[in-house]
Design a protein around this motif. Structure first.
Motif: not given
Length: 195
Positions: A89-90, A106-107, A192-195
């Motif tokens: 998802s990322a 995907i979302l 969050a730094t990614i999600e």
């Protein structure tokens, strides 16, 4: 085609387990903690749940990579090499996983009718805004817990946390109570730094 979901905690109330159960129920897939050698495809949900060698093709959902834990990075890379299809998802993970072969981004499903901020609050004049964070914080800073620590020094807010490890009052909620947590917030902070 027979698809089998491998989920070590298939009976838990976690979000990943709930997603796996929905796929199994709606699509008629089987689900258990072990791979099914008779399946056409084993779907590891997430990638950490499938570590045995079976000859059945593998698809895997890659949730997040713990870069500060070398053994988990090694598992990530091994599973990425084994999988015929990688799902994430990322964008950062999509770019990393694409080097191994077919990968899709995907979302994740979001039930906006159920999880609405502030819908459980009554308006009060001069009320202190309630800010919240959610998730499980591990070492490494990926969840943005240092940003929350900095934010605690600014403004007049009430902070709440759901999950574990946040630098604010935090507790775990069963899935049936998560809706109430979100309804008690004015703002959900996602540092969050990614999600």
């Amino acid at each position: 085609m027979k698809i089998h979901i491998v989920r070590l905690k298939s009976n838990s109330d976690s979000i990943l387990s709930r997603k796996a159960k929905i796929l199994a129920t709606r699509l008629g897939w089987s689900i258990s903690s072990l791979a099914d050698s008779g399946a056409d495809v084993n779907y590891s949900f997430p990638y950490l749940d499938y570590r045995r060698n079976v000859t059945t093709p593998l698809a895997a959902y890659f949730t997040h990579r713990e870069d500060v834990l070398p053994n988990k990075v090694e598992i990530w890379e091994n599973q990425a090499r084994k999988a015929l299809l990688r799902i994430t998802s990322a964008q950062q993970y999509y770019e990393d996983l694409s080097q191994y072969g077919p990968t899709v981004k995907i979302l994740p499903p979001l039930d906006r009718d159920k999880f609405q901020l502030g819908s459980g609050k009554k308006a009060r004049p001069n009320r202190i805004p309630v800010l919240g964070v959610s998730g499980y914080v591990y070492k490494g800073g990926r969840k943005g817990e240092d940003l929350v620590r900095q934010a605690l020094k600014e403004g007049n807010y009430e902070w709440r946390g759901m999950g574990k490890g946040w630098p604010v009052p935090t507790k775990e909620y069963p899935y049936s109570k998560i809706q109430e947590f979100y309804q008690g917030l004015d703002i959900l902070v996602c540092p969050a730094t990614i999600e």
